[in-house]
Design an enzyme around this catalytic site. Structure first.
Site, PDB file in Angstrom:
ATOM      1  N   GLU A  30     -42.974  11.889  -1.182  1.00 52.25           N
ATOM      2  CA  GLU A  30     -43.448  10.661  -1.806  1.00 52.25           C
ATOM      3  C   GLU A  30     -42.410   9.587  -1.495  1.00 52.25           C
ATOM      4  O   GLU A  30     -41.211   9.811  -1.686  1.00 52.25           O
ATOM      5  CB  GLU A  30     -43.561  10.851  -3.325  1.00 52.25           C
ATOM      6  CG  GLU A  30     -44.166   9.615  -3.961  1.00 52.25           C
ATOM      7  CD  GLU A  30     -44.330   9.708  -5.469  1.00 52.25           C
ATOM      8  OE1 GLU A  30     -44.034  10.768  -6.057  1.00 52.25           O
ATOM      9  OE2 GLU A  30     -44.746   8.694  -6.048  1.00 52.25           O
ATOM     10  N   ARG A 256     -36.826  26.096  -4.787  1.00 54.35           N
ATOM     11  CA  ARG A 256     -36.112  24.860  -4.464  1.00 54.35           C
ATOM     12  C   ARG A 256     -34.662  25.182  -4.121  1.00 54.35           C
ATOM     13  O   ARG A 256     -34.131  26.198  -4.552  1.00 54.35           O
ATOM     14  CB  ARG A 256     -36.043  23.930  -5.686  1.00 54.35           C
ATOM     15  CG  ARG A 256     -37.312  23.434  -6.227  1.00 54.35           C
ATOM     16  CD  ARG A 256     -37.047  22.654  -7.505  1.00 54.35           C
ATOM     17  NE  ARG A 256     -36.427  21.368  -7.237  1.00 54.35           N
ATOM     18  CZ  ARG A 256     -37.100  20.278  -6.903  1.00 54.35           C
ATOM     19  NH1 ARG A 256     -38.402  20.310  -6.794  1.00 54.35           N
ATOM     20  NH2 ARG A 256     -36.470  19.140  -6.686  1.00 54.35           N
ATOM     21  N   LYS A 266     -34.714  12.774  -6.994  1.00 55.84           N
ATOM     22  CA  LYS A 266     -34.730  11.372  -6.558  1.00 55.84           C
ATOM     23  C   LYS A 266     -34.565  10.422  -7.736  1.00 55.84           C
ATOM     24  O   LYS A 266     -33.923   9.385  -7.619  1.00 55.84           O
ATOM     25  CB  LYS A 266     -36.049  11.070  -5.832  1.00 55.84           C
ATOM     26  CG  LYS A 266     -36.034  11.504  -4.382  1.00 55.84           C
ATOM     27  CD  LYS A 266     -37.320  11.111  -3.694  1.00 55.84           C
ATOM     28  CE  LYS A 266     -38.387  12.137  -3.980  1.00 55.84           C
ATOM     29  NZ  LYS A 266     -39.670  11.850  -3.342  1.00 55.84           N
TER      30      LYS A 266
HETATM   31  P1  ATP Z   1     -37.623  14.903  -6.470  1.00 53.99           P
HETATM   32  O1  ATP Z   1     -37.685  15.761  -7.695  1.00 53.99           O
HETATM   33  O2  ATP Z   1     -36.262  14.743  -5.923  1.00 53.99           O
HETATM   34  O3  ATP Z   1     -38.349  13.614  -6.606  1.00 53.99           O
HETATM   35  P2  ATP Z   1     -39.937  15.852  -5.222  1.00 53.99           P
HETATM   36  O4  ATP Z   1     -40.304  17.281  -5.052  1.00 53.99           O
HETATM   37  O5  ATP Z   1     -40.662  15.084  -6.250  1.00 53.99           O
HETATM   38  O6  ATP Z   1     -38.396  15.772  -5.390  1.00 53.99           O
HETATM   39  P3  ATP Z   1     -41.227  14.942  -2.869  1.00 53.99           P
HETATM   40  O7  ATP Z   1     -41.015  13.694  -2.114  1.00 53.99           O
HETATM   41  O8  ATP Z   1     -42.516  15.122  -3.572  1.00 53.99           O
HETATM   42  O9  ATP Z   1     -40.031  15.061  -3.872  1.00 53.99           O
HETATM   43  O10 ATP Z   1     -40.898  16.215  -1.975  1.00 53.99           O
HETATM   44  C1  ATP Z   1     -41.381  16.425  -0.679  1.00 53.99           C
HETATM   45  C2  ATP Z   1     -41.264  17.891  -0.385  1.00 53.99           C
HETATM   46  O11 ATP Z   1     -39.918  18.323  -0.502  1.00 53.99           O
HETATM   47  C3  ATP Z   1     -42.071  18.709  -1.375  1.00 53.99           C
HETATM   48  O12 ATP Z   1     -42.803  19.668  -0.667  1.00 53.99           O
HETATM   49  C4  ATP Z   1     -41.037  19.337  -2.259  1.00 53.99           C
HETATM   50  O13 ATP Z   1     -41.460  20.559  -2.748  1.00 53.99           O
HETATM   51  C5  ATP Z   1     -39.831  19.460  -1.326  1.00 53.99           C
HETATM   52  N1  ATP Z   1     -38.586  19.453  -2.088  1.00 53.99           N
HETATM   53  C6  ATP Z   1     -38.149  18.518  -2.953  1.00 53.99           C
HETATM   54  N2  ATP Z   1     -36.992  18.881  -3.524  1.00 53.99           N
HETATM   55  C7  ATP Z   1     -36.667  20.090  -2.997  1.00 53.99           C
HETATM   56  C8  ATP Z   1     -35.583  21.007  -3.181  1.00 53.99           C
HETATM   57  N3  ATP Z   1     -34.581  20.747  -4.022  1.00 53.99           N
HETATM   58  N4  ATP Z   1     -35.595  22.138  -2.461  1.00 53.99           N
HETATM   59  C9  ATP Z   1     -36.591  22.410  -1.597  1.00 53.99           C
HETATM   60  N5  ATP Z   1     -37.631  21.605  -1.385  1.00 53.99           N
HETATM   61  C10 ATP Z   1     -37.688  20.451  -2.071  1.00 53.99           C
HETATM   62 MG    MG Z   2     -42.691  14.521  -6.189  1.00 56.62          MG
END
Ligand code: ATP
Ligand code: MG
Length: 547
Positions: A30, A256, A266
């Site tokens: 995102e 994760r 983020k």
């Molecule tokens: P955040 O909590 O930092 O906002 P998010 O999962 O909401 O992370 P996205 O932009 O939706 O962020 O993530 C894109 C991809 O990266 C998703 O498939 C998510 O599962 C993966 N991802 C995000 N954080 C991690 C992590 N700590 N380890 C592995 N994969 C991750």
């Molecule tokens: Mg997200």
């Protein structure tokens, strides 16, 4: 393709059984912030799997929350994925590319009697869904007719309601033990402009509704996501089973990445930026890909790290030291050596003249292809103030009054005199060189210590930024207190003198400053007229060890 984890094993099986002939994955960020080290794990998995299976990986922006998203983030994410060394298939995609299709599918669901417009408030809806014991409560609007729902959904589209007046919900099962199946919301009214679709839409699809359909539209074979989406999988499958989508990708969850001394969210990283705790998303202390890059991490080291941590369903915490190990490991075998004196103390060599003697040394002890560099030796040099001691602790191998030390790549010198200012501080050393020790040991005695040095007259001034870990707590995310455990020692600036060969350093050139650590010429601030280096990592793991 090697089945080195359970996801790759599944993919190998699907290729062997001819369920799929071509593997297509996607990385779906995102655009609401910069990517962090956790995302690197997901990128390496999705793009890595596609490469190994000779398939493709799409880059798709999951842009269903326009008010939190920005073009700056889109640009940064593309830059980071490319820098990590991956190439997405075709053009960058956006979930918003599918807004028309998503709308049509929603109309289909209504026509099938599987979606309805709910006029309850958000609070009532969430209360109705989340009764912890027993079934959820049906909405009083759940039995609206198809015609009524179609008319109301059309009104939602045209902007005839206010935000919060109503939503579109799937009609599944309010008694399900999985809350995600208790009539999840599909669309909500948001009268905000979208960075891709402008003012076309006044309502936006929810992530959980958008994601499966976007995957299907792109013929994704394996939709890899993190474990928190495990409970969402039944809805993912319900949706794609109910609708006649072009494909039904298989969602597979993995754990994760959690890294100690680090936050990987983020939202929290944005807080550090917004509150000015760091200088920006690419501050070299940040665990963002942009920050790690500016700190001096290489794409190879981050890929190596992701490879070493592997893929599983176990939620563990990875030691930050492993990340440091990976960059040290890469730079040890690739970064040219140079001398830099971070805390200069003047030394006058009393038995040489004022001419410049040009010494020459290999840029790397084991990589002759990196060539050699000239190192000017002059009457006045500087050494690190810490390399001289008036009251040497036991085992001190560096310079003391009356003692000898080897100047790296140069002579053995002996300290004959210590000059102090009125405050009693050491400001200069007078030394004599044994002119018979260039490239050979002195006769009849052993000199153990070797110290680095730079010509005081030929050396170049450089700003050196010393970084350390951003957080002083092993788990900064425990509680909301991550802002309270910022390591105040994580950023210091010193004025150094560096050997003249470094005048050529270009942004992102990396070096080992002998005995000091690994450094990188700053991506933004290192210019032809001003040298700026960032400390990437120490030569050895000294975290928690007092020097
Ligand atoms: P955040 O909590 O930092 O906002 P998010 O999962 O909401 O992370 P996205 O932009 O939706 O962020 O993530 C894109 C991809 O990266 C998703 O498939 C998510 O599962 C993966 N991802 C995000 N954080 C991690 C992590 N700590 N380890 C592995 N994969 C991750
Ligand atoms: Mg997200």
């Amino acid at each position: 393709m090697e089945a080195k984890d359970f996801i790759r094993a599944q993919i190998v099986a699907d290729l062997d059984s001819a369920k799929h002939s071509k593997i297509i994955t996607r990385f779906p960020p995102e655009p609401n912030g910069y990517l962090h080290i956790g995302h690197a794990k997901s990128i390496c998995l999705n793009f890595g799997v596609a490469l190994e299976a000779q398939g493709e990986c799409n880059l798709r922006f999951d842009d269903t929350n326009p008010e939190k998203e920005e073009q700056e983030y889109i640009d940064a994410i593309k830059r980071d994925v490319t820098w990590l060394g991956f190439q997405w298939a075709g053009n960058v995609r956006f979930a918003s590319d599918y807004f028309d299709a998503l709308y049509d599918y929603a109309v289909q669901l209504i026509k099938m009697g599987k979606a309805y417009v709910d006029s309850q408030s958000a609070e009532e809806i969430s209360k109705g869904r989340s009764t912890l014991i027993g079934d959820g409560l049906n909405s009083p609007y759940r039995e609206r007719t198809i015609e009524e729902n179609l008319a109301l959904f059309e009104k939602m589209r045209l902007g005839e309601f206010n935000e919060g007046d109503c939503v579109l919900r799937a009609k599944i099962d309010m008694a399900s033990s999985n809350i995600n199946l208790r009539d999840p919301v599909l669309y909500r009214i948001k009268k905000v402009e979208h960075h891709q679709t402008g003012t076309k839409w006044l309502m936006y699809p929810m992530y959980d509704y958008t994601h499966p359909i976007s995957d299907a539209m792109e013929n994704i074979t394996h939709s890899l996501c993190t474990l928190e989406f495990e409970d969402h999988r039944p809805f993912y499958d319900w949706l794609l089973d109910t609708l006649a989508t072009p494909a039904h990708p298989q969602q597979i969850e993995f754990s994760r990445l959690n890294l100690n001394y680090t936050v990987t969210s983020k939202r929290k990283l944005k807080k550090l930026v917004d509150e000015g705790v760091v200088s920006g998303w690419d501050d070299p202390r940040m665990p963002t890909i942009a920050g790690l890059r500016r700190r001096g991490y290489t794409p190879e080291s981050l890929r190596d790290f992701c490879d070493r941590i592997g893929i599983s369903k176990n939620d563990g915490v990875v030691d930050f030291g492993l990340l440091e190990f990976c960059i040290r490991n890469h730079l040890e075998s690739s970064a040219p050596r140079a001398m830099a004196v971070l805390n200069p103390l003047k030394v006058v060599i009393t038995n040489v003249g004022d001419e410049v003697l040009t010494l020459n040394s290999a840029c790397h002890p084991n990589l002759p292809e990196l060539g050699t560099r000239d190192i000017p030796f002059t009457q006045e040099i500087v050494i690190d103030a810490a390399d001289f001691s008036e009251n040497p602790p036991k085992g001190f191998k560096r310079l003391v009054l009356g003692g000898e030390v080897r100047l790296r790549h140069s002579y053995v010198i002996r300290c004959d005199e210590v000059i102090k200012n009125e405050a009693g501080e050491v400001v200069e050393l007078r030394c004599s060189a044994d002119l018979n020790t260039l490239g050979k040991n002195p006769e009849g005695r052993k000199v153990k210590g070797v110290i680095q040095w730079v010509s005081a007259t030929q050396g170049i001034a450089a700003e050196i930024r010393l970084y350390d870990r951003l957080f002083s707590e092993v788990d900064p995310e425990a509680g909301e207190g991550f802002l309270d455990c910022i390591n105040p020692e994580a950023f210091k600036v010193v004025s150094a003198l560096v050997e003249p060969s470094l005048a050529m350093a270009k942004p992102e050139d990396r070096f080992q400053f002998e005995r000091e650590g690994y450094f990188v010429a700053d991506l933004k601030d290192c210019t032809d007229s001003k040298l700026v280096f960032n400390k990437t990592v120490a030569l050895r793991d000294s975290w928690g060890v007092k020097e």
